[in-house]
Motif scaffolding. Structure first.
Motif, mmCIF file in Angstrom:
data_model
loop_
_atom_site.group_PDB
_atom_site.id
_atom_site.type_symbol
_atom_site.label_atom_id
_atom_site.label_comp_id
_atom_site.label_asym_id
_atom_site.label_seq_id
_atom_site.Cartn_x
_atom_site.Cartn_y
_atom_site.Cartn_z
ATOM 1 N N ASP A 113 46.399 -7.600 45.299
ATOM 2 C CA ASP A 113 45.316 -6.824 45.060
ATOM 3 C C ASP A 113 44.970 -7.048 43.527
ATOM 4 O OD1 ASP A 113 43.700 -4.022 45.343
ATOM 5 O OD2 ASP A 113 44.732 -3.798 43.716
ATOM 6 N N GLN A 114 43.691 -7.293 43.455
ATOM 7 C CA GLN A 114 43.261 -7.644 41.919
ATOM 8 C C GLN A 114 43.406 -6.588 40.910
ATOM 9 O OE1 GLN A 114 39.280 -9.208 41.771
ATOM 10 N NE2 GLN A 114 39.087 -9.079 39.540
ATOM 11 N N GLU A 115 43.015 -5.452 41.381
ATOM 12 C CA GLU A 115 43.152 -4.273 40.402
ATOM 13 C C GLU A 115 44.815 -4.091 40.166
ATOM 14 O OE1 GLU A 115 41.934 0.404 39.908
ATOM 15 O OE2 GLU A 115 41.151 -0.848 41.806
ATOM 16 N N GLU A 116 45.482 -3.841 40.962
ATOM 17 C CA GLU A 116 47.003 -3.763 40.854
ATOM 18 C C GLU A 116 47.495 -4.624 39.975
ATOM 19 O OE1 GLU A 116 50.498 -1.818 43.919
ATOM 20 O OE2 GLU A 116 49.459 -3.922 44.399
ATOM 21 N N HIS A 117 47.281 -5.872 40.287
ATOM 22 C CA HIS A 117 47.803 -7.066 39.461
ATOM 23 C C HIS A 117 47.368 -6.733 38.143
ATOM 24 C CE1 HIS A 117 49.466 -10.829 38.313
ATOM 25 N NE2 HIS A 117 48.336 -11.247 37.689
ATOM 26 N N SER A 120 49.047 -4.195 35.914
ATOM 27 C CA SER A 120 50.439 -4.495 35.611
ATOM 28 C C SER A 120 50.679 -5.435 34.483
ATOM 29 C CB SER A 120 51.292 -4.978 36.759
ATOM 30 O OG SER A 120 50.882 -6.397 37.112
ATOM 31 N N ARG A 121 49.548 -6.262 34.387
ATOM 32 C CA ARG A 121 49.497 -7.247 33.178
ATOM 33 C C ARG A 121 48.773 -6.957 32.075
ATOM 34 N NH1 ARG A 121 53.395 -11.546 34.138
ATOM 35 N NH2 ARG A 121 53.927 -11.177 36.079
ATOM 36 N N GLY A 122 48.233 -5.908 32.119
ATOM 37 C CA GLY A 122 47.467 -5.271 30.908
ATOM 38 C C GLY A 122 46.134 -6.221 30.578
ATOM 39 N N VAL A 123 45.898 -7.048 31.546
ATOM 40 C CA VAL A 123 44.558 -7.847 31.095
ATOM 41 C C VAL A 123 44.072 -8.126 32.604
ATOM 42 C CG1 VAL A 123 45.859 -9.871 30.715
ATOM 43 C CG2 VAL A 123 43.760 -9.713 29.668
ATOM 44 N N LYS A 124 42.694 -8.694 32.476
ATOM 45 C CA LYS A 124 42.154 -9.005 33.976
ATOM 46 C C LYS A 124 42.423 -10.700 34.047
ATOM 47 C CE LYS A 124 38.462 -5.729 33.974
ATOM 48 N NZ LYS A 124 36.902 -5.588 34.148
ATOM 49 N N CYS A 125 43.386 -10.972 34.919
ATOM 50 C CA CYS A 125 44.035 -12.196 34.874
ATOM 51 C C CYS A 125 43.943 -12.814 36.439
ATOM 52 C CB CYS A 125 45.149 -12.849 34.149
ATOM 53 S SG CYS A 125 46.470 -11.533 34.621
#
Length: 325
Positions: A113-117, A120-125
């Motif tokens: 899931d894009q939003e969830e990942h 968790s990473r604190g940045v859109k990656c």
């Protein structure tokens, strides 16, 4: 019974800087320089003399080092097996320069899931990871996906495996979260049992000794399984030898072009002898140091790790490189 007495792995921190801010990591919070090619050349000479076979260029985000391709070329010229783990943000930009230089390329992806990942990473990656997979695969790189497993994302393994890993024929590396310095968390026995099931599935790698160690309560200082200081050379961005491991980091020693002599010095060897026996070592289960620890001493963890190790090497073909040594 100890099978290998010399270091086999170098965790070479090219920088502590990172372009993400993962909630389960504190490395990115540290100020940091970048390593130099000149220091690397000196250290590679001594790493080879010490018996090191695998060099993990790590961080922080290793792709922030603008000369990473040169670092990798030097390591390959010394016969090292190279590994790099990236959040994917910069890989599309530098993929051509890195082509063919990384033996084990890993992209971090903790959810389908894009939003969830991204959270968790604190940045859109997320999108960059997917782009990186396509580019690396087109180059024949066969990257792996590293999935850091928490209680709240273990239920997403199947979707990521079915939707991303199997269609791209990627190995899914399951990395159970570990706790250190008040960062991270532990997994329940139910989750550990679920991971044991996943370890048997196609295109999935999980070192089953990680599970056994957690069930046993982690490292015990009275009978330590940890061999961090004697199996793994840790070099900081400041060109210092860090002991007994990065996460504990009690002491660091300037290398000054004399890594071989420094490692064998009385002062360093006294710290090496304390590996796994220090108060902070009690209950430790840090994967990146336990993996080489399991490989050098024949005990129940060695036997637990063996099937998954063979499985990964068969999937990746890395056994062909290992037999050279």
């Amino acid at each position: 019974m100890r099978l290998v007495s010399h270091p086999v792995l170098c965790n070479y921190y090219v920088t502590y800087r990172c372009n993400a801010s993962c909630s389960f990591c504190d490395i990115w919070e540290k100020p940091s320089p970048y390593i130099t090619v000149e220091n690397l050349k000196e250290n590679l000479r001594d790493l080879k003399a010490l018996g090191v076979k695998v060099i993990d260029f790590t961080g922080g985000e290793p792709l922030l080092h603008r000369q990473l391709d040169l670092l990798l070329r030097e390591a390959k010229a010394h016969g090292m097996i190279t590994t790099v783990t990236s959040n994917g943000l910069l890989y599309p930009k530098y993929a051509e320069r890195l082509r063919g230089l990384i033996d084990m390329l890993h992209f971090s992806l903790d959810s389908p899931d894009q939003e969830e990942h991204d959270k968790s990473r604190g940045v859109k990656c997320f999108d960059k990871v997917m782009e990186s997979i396509e580019i690396a695969s087109s180059f024949g790189e066969r990257p792996d996906i590293i999935f850091t497993v928490f209680e709240d994302n273990i239920g997403k393994i199947r979707q990521l495996w079915e939707d991303i890993c199997l269609p791209h024929n990627l190995v899914l590396i399951l990395n159970p979260v570990f706790e250190y310095n008040n960062v991270g968390s532990n997994l329940s026995k139910e989750s550990l049992a679920e991971l044991q099931w996943w370890a048997k599935q196609k295109n999935v790698y999980l070192n089953e000794a990680f599970i056994q160690l957690r069930l046993d309560g982690g490292n015990r200082v009275d009978n330590p399984v940890c061999k961090a200081a004697s199996t793994t050379i840790v070099i900081s961005p400041e060109n210092k030898l860090v002991l007994p491991c990065y996460h504990l980091g009690l002491r660091d020693f300037p290398i000054d072009g004399k890594l071989f002599d420094l490692y064998h010095s009385d002062e360093v060897q006294k710290l090496v002898a304390l590996e796994g026996r220090l108060p902070a070592c009690e209950s430790c289960a840090i994967n990146c140091y336990m993996q080489p620890s399991f490989a050098v001493e024949m005990n129940k963890y060695w036997w637990k790790a063996l099937p998954s190790t063979i499985k990964y090497n068969r999937m990746k073909g890395t056994w062909k490189q290992m037999v050279r040594f």
